[in-house]
Scaffold this active site. Structure first.
Site, PDB file in Angstrom:
ATOM      1  N   HIS A  93     116.027  35.433  60.465  1.00 33.28           N
ATOM      2  CA  HIS A  93     115.620  35.977  59.163  1.00 33.28           C
ATOM      3  C   HIS A  93     115.798  34.866  58.141  1.00 33.28           C
ATOM      4  O   HIS A  93     116.907  34.373  57.927  1.00 33.28           O
ATOM      5  CB  HIS A  93     116.454  37.201  58.808  1.00 33.28           C
ATOM      6  N   GLU A  96     118.650  34.678  55.559  1.00 37.72           N
ATOM      7  CA  GLU A  96     120.027  34.682  56.058  1.00 37.72           C
ATOM      8  C   GLU A  96     120.371  33.237  56.417  1.00 37.72           C
ATOM      9  O   GLU A  96     120.191  32.797  57.546  1.00 37.72           O
ATOM     10  CB  GLU A  96     120.146  35.644  57.233  1.00 37.72           C
ATOM     11  N   HIS A 200     122.784  35.698  62.460  1.00 36.45           N
ATOM     12  CA  HIS A 200     122.265  36.414  61.291  1.00 36.45           C
ATOM     13  C   HIS A 200     123.290  36.417  60.163  1.00 36.45           C
ATOM     14  O   HIS A 200     124.376  35.859  60.272  1.00 36.45           O
ATOM     15  CB  HIS A 200     121.929  37.853  61.676  1.00 36.45           C
ATOM     16  N   GLU A 290     126.527  38.350  63.419  1.00 39.92           N
ATOM     17  CA  GLU A 290     126.368  38.445  61.969  1.00 39.92           C
ATOM     18  C   GLU A 290     127.514  37.651  61.343  1.00 39.92           C
ATOM     19  O   GLU A 290     128.684  37.981  61.525  1.00 39.92           O
ATOM     20  CB  GLU A 290     126.415  39.905  61.529  1.00 39.92           C
TER      21      GLU A 290
END
Length: 426
Positions: A93, A96, A200, A290
């Site tokens: 993404h 990010e 991410h 993440e």
């Protein structure tokens, strides 16, 4: 060669020499790097560490930006029998952005550690590491620094979420496959990656398969994969090596992850995710990490992100050296490419052998039965014992279906028994 061409060539040589001097004496700074700076960094890495690097592009983005991968390891441009390969993919993404910088610092950490850090050196002698700093350079190019939430830059230039764009094994994915996604699919189908993570931002957690439900009757709770024990071990390896990710159940506002890990579907379902595709299509064990509550924080925060993630990024990849590995060969000792190796009781997930007949399967300590099959060969099962901290080697012979002579039956099985003996490799 005319005078202008001569001058331009020497200007290029001088630029390379200047770049060499700067890179060798100055560490990578903690700031966000644009595409030109990123590519310069990657090319410099290959100039100064030619023996342990290989820079290659797997394709281009919608806007024609190369999707670069830097491979790192001793003799990385050559095939080393039964050396496993691992990968990291950052910045899927585009907005990010922390993972993009973490991957650059991780590259620097490996390169400068080779020959000076015994642990790093040993790892790179027996492992091939492939790092894609950004999968979505187009999205990153329009993202806004300081934005912690939102969607500007998240998608590719065609407006598609690349982590919702892979073929899904449980539910039809109607989104057209994007060029970036297709490049990743071709890459993993043609290289035998064993362990992987995609990176991410927007939360602090290690997320493991499955991301969606394999049954229409299930709509909540965990979606358990056949290798759930291994996936939890891998996820915990990352979070417990991270400075804070596993310490509190509440690492970001509104989140609650015990030990900093979660089953993907139990958190929220994803159709067409990258980690499930890796696992179900080729048997590569991939998780989703993440890394930051804020998607695109100020650069002043990057040093603490690196400090917290450095050990976790390295320790996670070392887990490629657990479980079992070996060769799948025919009765004439020829390697069998594209053979399928299963763990009995953990079907239908399989690992597809490399073009050299190699397989790897990450497993925790215990007793297992492996099953190998290939078109034109008789299916074979073998027993194996996996020990803690070492890789168990088990070579498997498959008999060609043309071998039917009963009189030669025992002669064929004798080398099979010998080749199937277990060797514990330190």
């Amino acid at each position: 060669m005319n005078t202008i061409q001569y001058i331009l060539r020497w200007d290029r040589v001088i630029m390379l020499l200047v770049g060499y001097t700067v890179s060798r004496v100055a560490s990578l700074d903690f700031t966000y790097h644009n595409q030109t700076q990123l590519e310069r960094f990657l090319r410099n890495a290959t100039l100064y560490y030619p023996d342990i690097t290989d820079l290659y592009s797997i394709g281009q983005s919608v806007r024609g930006v190369d999707l670069w991968v830097l491979a790192i390891g001793r003799d990385i441009k050559s095939h080393v029998p039964l050396r496993p390969h691992v990968k990291y993919i950052g910045n899927i993404h585009g907005n990010e952005a922390v993972s993009r910088e973490m991957m650059m610092h991780f590259i620097e950490y490996l390169l400068t550690g080779y020959g000076s850090n015994e642990t790093v050196t040993d790892f790179l002698k027996k492992t091939g590491v492939h790092v894609m700093v950004t999968m979505n350079p187009d999205g990153y190019g329009i993202s806004i620094m300081g934005t912690c939430t939102g969607y500007v830059g998240r998608e590719n230039a065609n407006g598609y979420d690349l982590n919702r764009n892979f073929p899904d094994f449980f539910k039809a994915n109607t989104s057209p496959v994007q060029v970036e996604t297709k490049a990743i699919m071709n890459w993993i189908q043609n290289r035998s990656f064993v362990l992987s993570a995609n990176l991410h931002g927007g939360a602090m957690v290690a997320n493991y398969p499955f991301d969606s439900y394999n049954s229409t009757s299930q709509t909540s709770g965990a979606s358990i994969s056949p290798d759930d024990d291994v996936f939890q071990h891998l996820a915990l390896t990352y979070t417990r090596s991270h400075a804070t990710m596993s310490l509190s159940p509440e690492t970001c506002p509104g989140d609650h992850f015990v030990n900093g890990i979660t089953n993907g579907a139990q958190w929220y379902t994803v159709n067409g995710g990258m980690q499930d595709y890796n696992y179900l299509s080729v048997g590569c064990m991939e998780i989703t990490i993440e890394m930051a509550c804020c998607k695109f924080p100020q650069p002043s925060q990057l040093p603490q992100f690196w400090s917290k993630n450095k050990d976790a990024l390295f320790n996670f990849l070392t887990k490629v050296h657990i479980g079992a590995k070996g060769l799948v060969i025919d009765n004439d000792s020829n390697p069998i490419p594209n053979a399928r190796v299963y763990v009995v009781g953990r079907e239908p997930v399989h690992f597809k052998t490399s073009k050299y007949g190699e397989y790897w399967k990450l497993l925790l300590p215990g007793k297992y039965t492996l099953k190998a099959e290939a078109d034109g060969y008789l299916t074979t099962t073998v027993s194996i014992v996996v020990h803690d901290g070492v890789v168990t080697r088990k070579d498997i012979m498959l008999m060609n279906t043309d071998v039917k002579s009963e009189g030669s039956k025992h002669a064929v099985y004798l080398p099979f028994i010998l080749l199937s003996m277990t060797m514990i490799l330190l």
